[in-house]
Scaffold this motif. Structure first.
Motif, PDB file in Angstrom:
ATOM      1  N   SER A  61      32.544  42.342  37.076  1.00 12.28           N
ATOM      2  CA  SER A  61      33.639  41.560  36.512  1.00 12.28           C
ATOM      3  C   SER A  61      34.975  42.261  36.761  1.00 12.28           C
ATOM      4  CB  SER A  61      33.418  41.272  35.031  1.00 12.28           C
ATOM      5  OG  SER A  61      32.967  42.425  34.379  1.00 12.28           O
ATOM      6  N   GLU A  62      34.954  43.602  36.952  1.00 15.47           N
ATOM      7  CA  GLU A  62      36.201  44.318  37.277  1.00 15.47           C
ATOM      8  C   GLU A  62      36.765  43.796  38.601  1.00 15.47           C
ATOM      9  OE1 GLU A  62      34.311  46.169  34.257  1.00 15.47           O
ATOM     10  OE2 GLU A  62      33.423  46.274  36.256  1.00 15.47           O
ATOM     11  N   LEU A  63      35.869  43.600  39.569  1.00 19.11           N
ATOM     12  CA  LEU A  63      36.324  43.079  40.870  1.00 19.11           C
ATOM     13  C   LEU A  63      36.913  41.685  40.721  1.00 19.11           C
ATOM     14  CD1 LEU A  63      33.560  44.160  43.400  1.00 19.11           C
ATOM     15  CD2 LEU A  63      36.000  44.592  43.608  1.00 19.11           C
ATOM     16  N   VAL A  64      36.277  40.870  39.887  1.00 20.41           N
ATOM     17  CA  VAL A  64      36.777  39.511  39.669  1.00 20.41           C
ATOM     18  C   VAL A  64      38.155  39.560  39.000  1.00 20.41           C
ATOM     19  CG1 VAL A  64      36.355  37.342  38.450  1.00 20.41           C
ATOM     20  CG2 VAL A  64      34.482  38.481  39.639  1.00 20.41           C
ATOM     21  N   ASN A  65      38.310  40.492  38.042  1.00 21.52           N
ATOM     22  CA  ASN A  65      39.612  40.635  37.373  1.00 21.52           C
ATOM     23  C   ASN A  65      40.686  41.080  38.349  1.00 21.52           C
ATOM     24  OD1 ASN A  65      38.588  39.836  34.947  1.00 21.52           O
ATOM     25  ND2 ASN A  65      38.315  41.907  34.153  1.00 21.52           N
ATOM     26  N   GLU A  66      40.306  41.983  39.248  1.00 22.11           N
ATOM     27  CA  GLU A  66      41.236  42.471  40.265  1.00 22.11           C
ATOM     28  C   GLU A  66      41.700  41.295  41.129  1.00 22.11           C
ATOM     29  OE1 GLU A  66      40.259  45.194  43.923  1.00 22.11           O
ATOM     30  OE2 GLU A  66      39.812  46.288  42.067  1.00 22.11           O
ATOM     31  N   LEU A  67      40.784  40.382  41.376  1.00 23.12           N
ATOM     32  CA  LEU A  67      41.075  39.210  42.198  1.00 23.12           C
ATOM     33  C   LEU A  67      42.061  38.278  41.493  1.00 23.12           C
ATOM     34  CD1 LEU A  67      40.061  37.478  44.720  1.00 23.12           C
ATOM     35  CD2 LEU A  67      38.524  36.376  43.110  1.00 23.12           C
ATOM     36  N   THR A  68      41.869  38.117  40.186  1.00 21.30           N
ATOM     37  CA  THR A  68      42.561  37.031  39.492  1.00 21.30           C
ATOM     38  C   THR A  68      43.708  37.436  38.583  1.00 21.30           C
ATOM     39  OG1 THR A  68      40.847  37.163  37.799  1.00 21.30           O
ATOM     40  CG2 THR A  68      40.552  35.503  39.510  1.00 21.30           C
ATOM     41  N   PHE A  69      43.756  38.699  38.159  1.00 15.39           N
ATOM     42  CA  PHE A  69      44.834  39.096  37.240  1.00 15.39           C
ATOM     43  C   PHE A  69      45.838  39.995  37.947  1.00 15.39           C
ATOM     44  CE2 PHE A  69      41.322  38.390  34.078  1.00 15.39           C
ATOM     45  CZ  PHE A  69      41.863  37.248  33.540  1.00 15.39           C
ATOM     46  N   PRO A  70      47.039  39.486  38.212  1.00 11.41           N
ATOM     47  CA  PRO A  70      48.018  40.266  38.982  1.00 11.41           C
ATOM     48  C   PRO A  70      48.640  41.424  38.207  1.00 11.41           C
ATOM     49  CG  PRO A  70      49.012  38.214  38.252  1.00 11.41           C
ATOM     50  CD  PRO A  70      47.557  38.164  37.847  1.00 11.41           C
ATOM     51  N   GLU A  71      48.405  41.487  36.892  1.00 12.57           N
ATOM     52  CA  GLU A  71      49.070  42.513  36.069  1.00 12.57           C
ATOM     53  C   GLU A  71      48.828  43.916  36.604  1.00 12.57           C
ATOM     54  OE1 GLU A  71      48.609  38.961  33.694  1.00 12.57           O
ATOM     55  OE2 GLU A  71      47.026  40.205  34.524  1.00 12.57           O
ATOM     56  N   ASN A  72      47.628  44.163  37.137  1.00 14.99           N
ATOM     57  CA  ASN A  72      47.276  45.528  37.525  1.00 14.99           C
ATOM     58  C   ASN A  72      47.467  45.793  39.012  1.00 14.99           C
ATOM     59  OD1 ASN A  72      46.445  45.733  34.850  1.00 14.99           O
ATOM     60  ND2 ASN A  72      44.416  44.962  35.372  1.00 14.99           N
ATOM     61  N   LEU A  73      48.030  44.834  39.720  1.00 16.38           N
ATOM     62  CA  LEU A  73      48.189  45.005  41.169  1.00 16.38           C
ATOM     63  C   LEU A  73      49.581  45.541  41.500  1.00 16.38           C
ATOM     64  CD1 LEU A  73      46.656  41.612  42.333  1.00 16.38           C
ATOM     65  CD2 LEU A  73      45.587  43.844  42.482  1.00 16.38           C
ATOM     66  N   PRO A  74      49.701  46.263  42.624  1.00 17.31           N
ATOM     67  CA  PRO A  74      51.040  46.681  43.062  1.00 17.31           C
ATOM     68  C   PRO A  74      51.892  45.438  43.356  1.00 17.31           C
ATOM     69  CG  PRO A  74      49.302  47.648  44.461  1.00 17.31           C
ATOM     70  CD  PRO A  74      48.636  46.689  43.525  1.00 17.31           C
ATOM     71  N   ASP A  75      53.192  45.534  43.101  1.00 18.33           N
ATOM     72  CA  ASP A  75      54.093  44.381  43.276  1.00 18.33           C
ATOM     73  C   ASP A  75      53.972  43.729  44.649  1.00 18.33           C
ATOM     74  OD1 ASP A  75      54.978  44.731  40.773  1.00 18.33           O
ATOM     75  OD2 ASP A  75      56.939  45.555  41.307  1.00 18.33           O
ATOM     76  N   GLU A  76      53.785  44.559  45.678  1.00 21.91           N
ATOM     77  CA  GLU A  76      53.835  44.006  47.044  1.00 21.91           C
ATOM     78  C   GLU A  76      52.491  43.460  47.507  1.00 21.91           C
ATOM     79  OE1 GLU A  76      52.693  48.165  47.008  1.00 21.91           O
ATOM     80  OE2 GLU A  76      54.382  47.112  46.112  1.00 21.91           O
ATOM     81  N   GLU A  77      51.454  43.547  46.652  1.00 21.97           N
ATOM     82  CA  GLU A  77      50.123  43.049  47.022  1.00 21.97           C
ATOM     83  C   GLU A  77      50.220  41.547  47.340  1.00 21.97           C
ATOM     84  OE1 GLU A  77      46.783  43.943  48.199  1.00 21.97           O
ATOM     85  OE2 GLU A  77      47.286  45.469  46.726  1.00 21.97           O
TER      86      GLU A  77
END
Length: 176
Positions: A61-77
């Motif tokens: 589910s961490e991978l799914v969250n990485e896919l769908t929740f932009p909060e934890n992604l770098p701005d330029e992702e």
């Protein structure tokens, strides 16, 4: 007339990410109205999930969250549009998808949604189609939609911030 500046992207006010996604999906559907159900996912995470699904690696589910929740992604992702009609079922939010389909099923659903978007079944002209955007831009879209959805209750909190922002802008001599 000068509009108040949007609040700076700071720590989000407490609310569950699921509610935010649901608001965003609902706002997105309302905005499009033409049947498209566009959602944005992290391109890199989507590609990573596609690779894992080809093998027998576990989808968490961490991978799914990485896919769908932009909060934890770098701005330029890079975030890419997917059309949730490709999933074939209606879900209120990502958490509901994971509960119902499991992380692997959710990953597969988003891959289907991407394929559905790419197939462009509505024969939409290229220039009118949703474009990829950065994680920072998608966060801003979600925040704006969340602000519209929550509107009333946040007014008091935001007014102070907006007043501070307006004062800062006036001092900087930016006049519209």
């Amino acid at each position: 007339s000068s509009l108040p500046a949007p609040p700076p992207p700071g720590p989000a006010l407490p609310s569950s990410p699921g509610a935010r996604v649901a608001d965003a999906m609902a706002a997105e559907e309302a905005a499009l109205g033409d049947g498209q159900d566009i959602f944005y996912v992290c391109k890199k995470s989507l590609e990573k999930l596609q690779e894992k699904l080809k093998g027998t690696e576990e989808i968490t589910s961490e991978l799914v969250n990485e896919l769908t929740f932009p909060e934890n992604l770098p701005d330029e992702e890079t975030m890419v549009p997917v059309d949730m009609r490709g999933v074939g079922q209606d879900f209120d939010d990502v958490e509901q998808m994971v509960e119902s389909l499991g992380p692997k099923g959710t990953a597969e659903a988003f891959i289907k949604a991407k394929e559905y978007f790419d197939a462009n079944k509505d024969k939409e002209p290229e220039e009118e189609r949703p474009k990829p955007m950065t994680a920072a831009e998608w966060r801003q879209v979600l925040e704006e939609e969340e602000d519209m959805a929550e509107g009333e209750e946040e007014d008091d909190i935001l007014e102070d911030e907006e007043e501070d922002l307006l004062e800062d802008e006036e001092e900087a001599g930016e006049e519209d």
